[in-house]
Design a protein around this motif. Structure first.
Motif, mmCIF file in Angstrom:
data_model
loop_
_atom_site.group_PDB
_atom_site.id
_atom_site.type_symbol
_atom_site.label_atom_id
_atom_site.label_comp_id
_atom_site.label_asym_id
_atom_site.label_seq_id
_atom_site.Cartn_x
_atom_site.Cartn_y
_atom_site.Cartn_z
ATOM 1 N N LEU A 94 6.289 -3.473 1.892
ATOM 2 C CA LEU A 94 5.063 -3.652 2.663
ATOM 3 C C LEU A 94 4.037 -4.412 1.830
ATOM 4 O O LEU A 94 3.847 -4.116 0.649
ATOM 5 N N MET A 95 3.405 -5.384 2.437
ATOM 6 C CA MET A 95 2.437 -6.220 1.740
ATOM 7 C C MET A 95 1.130 -6.216 2.518
ATOM 8 O O MET A 95 1.127 -6.213 3.749
ATOM 9 N N PRO A 96 0.006 -6.248 1.801
ATOM 10 C CA PRO A 96 -1.289 -6.290 2.482
ATOM 11 C C PRO A 96 -1.551 -7.687 3.050
ATOM 12 O O PRO A 96 -0.844 -8.648 2.729
ATOM 13 N N SER A 97 -2.587 -7.800 3.847
ATOM 14 C CA SER A 97 -3.012 -9.125 4.301
ATOM 15 C C SER A 97 -3.591 -9.869 3.097
ATOM 16 O O SER A 97 -3.981 -9.248 2.094
ATOM 17 N N TYR A 98 -3.671 -11.174 3.199
ATOM 18 C CA TYR A 98 -4.228 -11.988 2.120
ATOM 19 C C TYR A 98 -5.682 -11.591 1.856
ATOM 20 O O TYR A 98 -6.106 -11.451 0.721
ATOM 21 N N LYS A 99 -6.430 -11.352 2.921
ATOM 22 C CA LYS A 99 -7.838 -10.968 2.787
ATOM 23 C C LYS A 99 -7.973 -9.626 2.059
ATOM 24 O O LYS A 99 -8.782 -9.475 1.137
ATOM 25 N N ASN A 100 -7.185 -8.642 2.470
ATOM 26 C CA ASN A 100 -7.253 -7.329 1.832
ATOM 27 C C ASN A 100 -6.818 -7.387 0.369
ATOM 28 O O ASN A 100 -7.392 -6.716 -0.485
ATOM 29 N N PHE A 101 -5.795 -8.194 0.090
ATOM 30 C CA PHE A 101 -5.355 -8.326 -1.301
ATOM 31 C C PHE A 101 -6.470 -8.928 -2.155
ATOM 32 O O PHE A 101 -6.743 -8.444 -3.263
ATOM 33 N N ASN A 102 -7.113 -9.959 -1.663
ATOM 34 C CA ASN A 102 -8.190 -10.591 -2.426
ATOM 35 C C ASN A 102 -9.360 -9.631 -2.651
ATOM 36 O O ASN A 102 -9.979 -9.654 -3.712
ATOM 37 N N THR A 103 -9.649 -8.790 -1.684
ATOM 38 C CA THR A 103 -10.695 -7.783 -1.863
ATOM 39 C C THR A 103 -10.306 -6.830 -2.987
ATOM 40 O O THR A 103 -11.114 -6.532 -3.875
ATOM 41 N N ALA A 104 -9.083 -6.358 -2.979
ATOM 42 C CA ALA A 104 -8.622 -5.410 -3.994
ATOM 43 C C ALA A 104 -8.468 -6.060 -5.365
ATOM 44 O O ALA A 104 -8.634 -5.404 -6.393
#
Length: 140
Positions: free
Chosen positions: A72-82
């Protein structure tokens, strides 16, 4: 699979096969290597470990041939936030998630006595894990 020839994970008892590919600036070549490895060794689960590899797979998800074997992978936006300490801190505060008090500051804040010492500092991006943390006792 790693771009570090003698990566320590190579010696793990949980790794059945280790492959080395030199680092390449073209992300599509890296994705192609992953696809080829998956086909050749019938890998059941692909799980990127480093922030760079996670981000690359998310950005190039459409090029992955075996999406059903990708963790499972996060969205690009959520990954950049984290991945950005400032963005993550803001997100956690806004959503009332317990976290260490963090703030963004510049050299003027140090000179104006807005910070009490000692403090732990770390760049907002570019360092992973516990690397890059410095304990600062004074402005000098």
């Amino acid at each position: 699979m790693s771009n570090v020839k003698n990566h320590q994970i190579k010696h793990s008892s949980h790794i059945k096969h280790f492959s080395y590919y030199p680092k390449n600036k073209d992300e599509t070549i890296w994705i192609s290597n992953i696809n080829n490895m998956q086909k050749k060794y019938d890998i059941s689960l692909v799980m990127p470990i480093s922030g760079t590899s996670i981000k690359t797979i998310i950005k190039n998800r459409d090029l992955i041939c075996f999406k059903d074997r990708l963790c499972l992978m996060p969205s690009y936006k959520n990954f950049n936030t984290a991945d950005n300490r400032v963005s993550l801190s803001r997100h956690m505060v806004e959503n009332k998630i317990s976290c260490p008090r963090s703030f963004l500051f510049d050299k003027n804040d140090l000179n104006n006595n807005k910070i009490s010492f000692p403090v732990l500092i770390k760049a907002s991006e570019g360092t992973e894990g516990g690397k890059g943390i410095h304990k600062v006792y004074n402005i000098k």
